[in-house]
Structure formats: structure tokens, C-alpha cells
Enzyme design. Structure first.
Site, PDB file in Angstrom:
ATOM      1  N   TYR A   1       0.159   4.576   3.644  1.00 25.82           N
ATOM      2  CA  TYR A   1      -0.425   5.880   3.960  1.00 25.82           C
ATOM      3  C   TYR A   1      -1.800   5.737   4.607  1.00 25.82           C
ATOM      4  O   TYR A   1      -2.645   4.953   4.163  1.00 25.82           O
ATOM      5  CB  TYR A   1      -0.539   6.695   2.676  1.00 25.82           C
ATOM      6  CG  TYR A   1      -0.814   8.164   2.872  1.00 25.82           C
ATOM      7  CD1 TYR A   1       0.148   9.005   3.396  1.00 25.82           C
ATOM      8  CD2 TYR A   1      -2.041   8.705   2.493  1.00 25.82           C
ATOM      9  CE1 TYR A   1      -0.090  10.367   3.556  1.00 25.82           C
ATOM     10  CE2 TYR A   1      -2.287  10.061   2.637  1.00 25.82           C
ATOM     11  CZ  TYR A   1      -1.319  10.885   3.180  1.00 25.82           C
ATOM     12  OH  TYR A   1      -1.562  12.229   3.330  1.00 25.82           O
TER      13      TYR A   1
ATOM     14  N   SER B   1       4.423   1.219  -0.761  1.00 24.90           N
ATOM     15  CA  SER B   1       3.873   2.558  -0.942  1.00 24.90           C
ATOM     16  C   SER B   1       4.562   3.527   0.015  1.00 24.90           C
ATOM     17  O   SER B   1       5.767   3.711  -0.062  1.00 24.90           O
ATOM     18  CB  SER B   1       2.354   2.529  -0.757  1.00 24.90           C
ATOM     19  OG  SER B   1       1.778   3.750  -1.177  1.00 24.90           O
ATOM     20  N   GLN B   2       3.816   4.137   0.963  1.00 29.99           N
ATOM     21  CA  GLN B   2       4.497   4.986   1.945  1.00 29.99           C
ATOM     22  C   GLN B   2       5.552   4.188   2.697  1.00 29.99           C
ATOM     23  O   GLN B   2       6.663   4.675   2.946  1.00 29.99           O
ATOM     24  CB  GLN B   2       3.492   5.566   2.935  1.00 29.99           C
ATOM     25  CG  GLN B   2       4.151   6.365   4.062  1.00 29.99           C
ATOM     26  CD  GLN B   2       3.147   6.835   5.095  1.00 29.99           C
ATOM     27  OE1 GLN B   2       2.783   7.999   5.104  1.00 29.99           O
ATOM     28  NE2 GLN B   2       2.702   5.940   5.970  1.00 29.99           N
TER      29      GLN B   2
ATOM     30  N   ASP C   1      -0.136   1.334 -12.116  1.00 31.03           N
ATOM     31  CA  ASP C   1      -0.251   2.080 -10.865  1.00 31.03           C
ATOM     32  C   ASP C   1      -0.517   3.561 -11.148  1.00 31.03           C
ATOM     33  O   ASP C   1       0.307   4.249 -11.731  1.00 31.03           O
ATOM     34  CB  ASP C   1       1.041   1.919 -10.057  1.00 31.03           C
ATOM     35  CG  ASP C   1       0.915   2.349  -8.615  1.00 31.03           C
ATOM     36  OD1 ASP C   1      -0.010   3.123  -8.305  1.00 31.03           O
ATOM     37  OD2 ASP C   1       1.752   1.919  -7.801  1.00 31.03           O
TER      38      ASP C   1
ATOM     39  N   HIS D   1      -1.999  -0.203  -7.840  1.00 32.57           N
ATOM     40  CA  HIS D   1      -1.172   0.091  -6.681  1.00 32.57           C
ATOM     41  C   HIS D   1      -1.050  -1.083  -5.714  1.00 32.57           C
ATOM     42  O   HIS D   1      -0.194  -1.051  -4.832  1.00 32.57           O
ATOM     43  CB  HIS D   1      -1.705   1.331  -5.964  1.00 32.57           C
ATOM     44  CG  HIS D   1      -0.754   1.914  -4.974  1.00 32.57           C
ATOM     45  ND1 HIS D   1       0.557   2.233  -5.293  1.00 32.57           N
ATOM     46  CD2 HIS D   1      -0.900   2.225  -3.659  1.00 32.57           C
ATOM     47  CE1 HIS D   1       1.161   2.715  -4.226  1.00 32.57           C
ATOM     48  NE2 HIS D   1       0.316   2.716  -3.223  1.00 32.57           N
TER      49      HIS D   1
END
Length: 316
Positions: free
Chosen positions: A82, A179-180, A265, A294
Site C-alpha cells: 500500500y 500486505s496489499q 501484526d 506487519h
């Protein structure tokens, strides 16, 4: 959490929505182009790539292969996190060092705030309603206009762009991201069953309802801020998000998948990752990092992925 398999918020027309979306994208030739990018890196060949994504909009990517590759190679299509873009070619040398091609795909409209991972792909299809800062609420009142409809479509088209290059073996394309990027890889593997495998690290955009209720961290917090200002929009917001929830893509995933999760996370809560993993319908493994936030497994997970793909391709 290994048994956590919540009900999925799947709209009745989920498959029709995505079939229509991808059919609309096919009206545009993928028009994959690869222009040599001059860098003094002796071990790799670097190309500045473009292809037509959602709406025919141009999407930028780096395409990197081992120098002088003379045979069709496995290819990792890598999606970014992101607010980052494709960055610089020297950031992406692991897969070519292992003998693979890699296509590193921009996320449209992102990378403008990351000094070390800039992007260069616009988002001409943005919504018209008021948005909270960030991408999470762009077009969020209507699935037709939601930001991730365009991003996921770009990502599906990226696989076609990779397959169009003569150095790539189209039967050994792997989607990957964290993640994204992990959410995007998960969606692509759920939308098309012709990729060889999916590498999905600490995936974002999964189990939206739980995520926004239990974490105070961005980017999920963008949705909370929106709802705090746009009172009465909750039903419309979560209806839109149901078309993009990783749980629904995971339930359609049939290819081998290697997940990772970090138990500390606070960005992508581990229960939301396990919810997606537990719904994944194909062969799967998950690597758990109990003391990480994360960042997940970082380099340790990359090593795990290298071994995983070597064994997968050796098995045929």
C-alpha cells in the site's frame, strides 16, 4: 485461529460482477510493451514494461530476467504494498538470481508518497464522491466505481502481459505479494485458475468487517474515518467491500498457495489472515511468525518461497 473460518459476506452476483468486469477489460488489447532499460547490472536484463489494464489505462511495471536467458522461464508477477510503487529495478533481483523472470507491477495512483518505492501509474477511473485520505474509500459507495475493481483488474491483466513475453513460460507464472500485494495476488489466483501458484504474505483486504472493528491502524482506519463522517453509509460501504473481500477470492483459489502471517501484526490482524487462509480451497501452507508485526517474515519468508517454488517446479 487455525480453525477460524467465518461466514463469507458474498453477494449473490459476485461471480457475475467479476466475469463482467474482466470481460470488459478484454475489449482492450493487453498491448504489452517492453523497452530496454539501460543499467550497469551485468547479471540481469531490465525492461521498462507497460500494458493495458482496466479501461485500457496504461500500467507500468519492471520486467527483469537473468542476463541472456535463452529458454522460457518461470515468472513471478509481483504486486506492491500500500502507498508504494514498483520502485527501482535493483530492488527486485532475488527472482532473477534464482533463474526466474519477474514482472513488478505498479498499483495505479500509488507510489507518490514513497521516496524509495515510487510509482508512475495514474488512476483515471477514480470516483467522484468525497473520500478520506488514501485509497480505501475511493468510490466506496458503489462496487462499479470502487478503487480496487480497477487494481484487481490491472493485476489480472498483468499475468497476460507476462505471458506475452517470449522469455516467459505461460504455464509457470506465479503471483506474489505482501500486505496489499498479498491481497492482490490472492484475488488474481481466485479469479483465474491458470497461474501455477500464489505466494501470499500477511494479506490486506481480507475479512473487512472484523479488520475495521479490531484494529486502529491504517489503512483500515481510513474506512472508520469515512464512516465516522458519512453517518448512515455503513450498509452501502460493506456491500461494496463484499465484492473485494479476500475471503471470497480465497474460496475460489484452487492453485497451490504459500501464505504467511505475523501474530503481532496490528495492520492486518492475524485472525483476518487465517480467515482467508482457512477458506483457501486449493493446496496450501502457512508460515507463522509469532513475534513479528506487519513486516512478517521479511527475508526469512523470501528464502521459504525460494525453496517452495523450487520444489513445486521440480514436481512438474
Amino acid at each position: 485461529m487455525r480453525d477460524y473460518r467465518p461466514e463469507r459476506p458474498e453477494p449473490e452476483d459476485f461471480d457475475d460482477f467479476w466475469s463482467r468486469t474482466l470481460d470488459e477489460a478484454k475489449a482492450f488489447d493487453v498491448a504489452a510493451g517492453f523497452r530496454r532499460h539501460d543499467l550497469p547490472l551485468t547479471g540481469v536484463d531490465v525492461h521498462d514494461a507497460t500494458f493495458a489494464g482496466w479501461g485500457g489505462h496504461p500500467v507500468n511495471a519492471w520486467f527483469i530476467t537473468p542476463a541472456g536467458a535463452g529458454e522460457r522461464l518461470p515468472c513471478v508477477v509481483e504486486y506492491v504494498g500500500y502507498n508504494t510503487g514498483r520502485g527501482f529495478p535493483h530492488h527486485h533481483l532475488v527472482w532473477p538470481a534464482a533463474g526466474y523472470a519477474v514482472l513488478v507491477v505498479d498499483a495505479r495512483g500509488q507510489g507518490g508518497r514513497s521516496f524509495d518505492s515510487p510509482g508512475g501509474t495514474a488512476d483515471p477511473g477514480g470516483g467522484t464522491f468525497a473520500e478520506a485520505p488514501g485509497m480505501m474509500t475511493r468510490g466506496i459507495l458503489d462496487p462499479e466505481h470502487y478503487y480496487y475493481r480497477r487494481v484487481f483488474t490491472d493485476a489480472v491483466r498483468a499475468v497476460d502481459a507476462a505471458a506475452a513475453h517470449p522469455a516467459v513460460d505461460p504455464e509457470r507464472i506465479v503471483v506474489s505479494g505482501g500486505s496489499q500485494g498479498g491481497a492482490i495476488a490472492q484475488a488474481v489466483a481466485g479469479l483465474r485458475g491458470d497461474v501455477r501458484a500464489a505466494l501470499i504474505d500477511v494479506p490486506f483486504l481480507s475479512h473487512f468487517r472484523r479488520a475495521v472493528e479490531i484494529t486502529g491502524a491504517d489503512p483500515y482506519r481510513e474506512i472508520v474515518r469515512f464512516l465516522s463522517a458519512q453517518r448512515g453509509m455503513e450498509e452501502r460501504v460493506f456491500r461494496t467491500l463484499s465484492y473485494f473481500d479476500g475471503l471470497n477470492f480465497a474460496a475460489r483459489g484452487r492453485v497451490p498457495a504459500l501464505y504467511s502471517v505475523a501474530l503481532m501484526d496490528d495492520v492486518c490482524p492475524p485472525s483476518t489472515v487465517f480467515a482467508a487462509y482457512n477458506h483457501w480451497a486449493g493446496p496450501k501452507e502457512i508460515v507463522v511468525y509469532p513475534w513479528n508485526n506487519h513486516e512478517g517474515g521479511s527475508g526469512a519468508q523470501v528464502e521459504r518461497q525460494l525453496h517452495y517454488l523450487r520444489e513445486l517446479f521440480a514436481a512438474g
